[in-house]
Design an enzyme around this catalytic site. Sequence first.
Site, PDB file in Angstrom:
ATOM      1  CG  ASP A 184      -1.476   1.118   1.453  1.00 23.03           C
ATOM      2  OD1 ASP A 184      -2.626   0.681   0.867  1.00 23.03           O
ATOM      3  OD2 ASP A 184      -1.608   1.629   2.285  1.00 23.03           O
ATOM      4  CD  GLU A 196      -2.612   2.192  -2.894  1.00 25.46           C
ATOM      5  OE1 GLU A 196      -1.673   2.960  -1.685  1.00 25.46           O
ATOM      6  OE2 GLU A 196      -3.549   2.604  -3.174  1.00 25.46           O
TER       7      GLU A 196
END
Length: 582
Positions: A226, A295
């Site tokens: 993330d 991400e």
Amino acid sequence: MKLLTSLALLATALLFGVACGQEDPNWYKTATYYQVYPRSLKDTNGDGIGDLKGITESIPFLKSLGVDCIWLSPIYKSPMKDFGYDIADFYTIDPIFGTWEDFEELLATIKAAGLRLLMDLIPNHTSNEHEWFIKSEQGVQPYVDYYVWKPSKGIDANGSQIPPNNWLSAFAGSAWKWSDRRQMFYLHQFTVEQPDLNYRNPLVLAEMQNVFRFWLQIGVDGFRIDAPAHIWEHEDFLDEPPSNDPNCPAPDQFCALNHTYVKDQDEVYDILYAFRTVVDEFEASSGEIKVLMSEASGDLGLTMRYYGNDTHNIIHFPFNFYLIWEINNSTNAPSIEAAILRWLEAMPVGRTANYVLGNHDNGRLASRVGREFAMTNQMIAFLLPGAMISYMGEELNMENTFVSWEQTQDPQGCNAGPELYTLFSRDPERTPYQWDDSAFAGFTNGSSTWLPVNENYVNVNVAAEEQATLSPLKIYRRLAETRKFESVKTGSFDLRVVNDDVLAFTRQLPGEVSFLVIANTAYNTVTVDVSALFPSLPSSLTVFTASENSAIQEGDTVLTSAIILPSRGGLVLSFIAVDKII
Ligand SMILES: *[C@@H]1O[C@H](CO)[C@@H](O)[C@H](O)[C@H]1NC(C)=O
Ligand SMILES: *[C@@H]1O[C@H](CO)[C@@H](O)[C@H](O)[C@H]1NC(C)=O
Ligand SMILES: *[C@@H]1O[C@H](CO)[C@@H](O)[C@H](O)[C@H]1NC(C)=O
Ligand SMILES: *[C@@H]1O[C@H](CO)[C@@H](O)[C@H](O)[C@H]1NC(C)=O
Ligand SMILES: *[C@@H]1O[C@H](CO)[C@@H](O)[C@H](O)[C@H]1NC(C)=O
Ligand SMILES: *[C@@H]1O[C@H](CO)[C@@H](O)[C@H](O)[C@H]1NC(C)=O
Ligand SMILES: CC(=O)N[C@H]1CO[C@H](CO)[C@@H](O)[C@@H]1O
């Protein structure tokens, strides 16, 4: 075409790469990944929040979709200030989701179904309830420098401590929080309860490498990382310049500053490479192929650097959000071609492309582009070369749910206030999964849900879409099925703009079942002749799957010279490719 050649080389490498009796080392390159948002799939204990037992119960259904790999949004122990993206202990399961035994049962069920599991890891920060932070704030070694602590710049006219610089949190307001106990500010790029880890401290990097090692040993197949862009900040801690962004609604919003110092620093890649090293070591000792996805940064060049270079692989694939960013209600065929090529042409040779149409941070696809065109987007994304990443509910064409200010849960919505929350809240795409038309859409037998169920659940649900002759669910299954064909795994890729409205591409492998995907961006029916554009196609093709509003349907035969496409609809057509593709 340069792209075609590199894909052909890749295909050759793939064919010769699979050793007998061993795991397919290329599994991750063409897998279908399915994101589960654990709070919203299924609630088995009646508290209104989804749980691990609910996911375990759902595995037969997820298997039936034809997906290969489940990626779970975080389930670690957390005060849930950011719904699990604030981790208090990387080694335990939060009781809201269940017990360690529930996790083991889930993992075993996933493996028994022949599926894989990826965990979400959030290395940019921890919860302020993490033991490391509590000890760091108390000044206990070796934790003192585990977080980013800076002294105050003095006292302002109102007697408040002045933060070290003007940095803003991604959730609005100063990124610095004063600690009375430590008499210093700590950096938090997200909520106040999410202090940033200090990767300048080698102990922090080593701790995080151990987290990766632990979960690999437990048997997970990899990780989704993330927000890696936020891992590292510039060492001078200078004020960031204003962004002068006319669309930024308030001066304390993250968009008000140009993030030259808190994002995308060169060191981000070194940290990610240190994580990759752990994965490679594990592969070398176990022979199991594990995957890292992450991400992406907003900038394409910086995102491509996540792949690494010729000598150093880093992330197997950073998420490709271009189909989300560049496809909307007015996008035409050349724009979709551009969105697709943007990634493929920038990607280092031989690496894995991927496509994301939605996730827990973006409004739902069906709400962004309409229900019909949503499934047309799926047809495109499923058959493009590379990995496919789905978000739970896309298979039903779930839509954004209206969530009132009083019901709002997402900190990004709450921090924006009652006037602006709808611009920032991610709750609309996180509402409970719609299983059937019973109370709360069959998500829970309890008496409430953590976010409201979408009112459309009476029609948009698994049971109804199973019953229907044709439904998004049935189209989705057919699309997932195409990815088991060698032509979609390794075949050639030929992308063409037929006209301003219509985009088409083939995935072909000589002598094999191959596919033509054809999509209409116009709001009216069109008829096209693609025989000249794709001279290697036979004169007639079989419908493999079609939009709900298409006059021709699965099993029908169409002429390559006269393909009828409904408004915003698409077709996936199959044929046996000729021995030598022109
Ligand atoms: C002091 O407080 C007042 C009233 O809340 C506010 O308008 C002003 O901006 C504050 N001054 C500083 C230096 O923060
Ligand atoms: C933001 O920073 C980048 C890199 O320093 C620079 O190229 C760009 O012009 C800046 N944008 C604004 C609006 O200041
Ligand atoms: C490749 O990446 C590694 C790790 O980031 C770096 O140390 C190395 O200098 C890079 N090599 C080239 C040729 O850019
Ligand atoms: C829609 O996407 C196209 C590119 O595909 C872009 O040029 C256009 O500005 C977008 N329109 C809106 C309203 O966002
Ligand atoms: C796009 O079109 C769909 C279907 O007509 C509509 O529901 C949706 O609101 C539109 N989206 C935008 C951003 O205009
Ligand atoms: C609710 O109860 C019914 C009947 O016992 C059961 O079949 C169903 O799975 C339960 N639903 C959930 C979400 O636990
Ligand atoms: C880009 C970004 O915001 N990434 C994540 C980093 O952590 C926050 C807070 O936990 C997440 O909400 C973000 O998705």
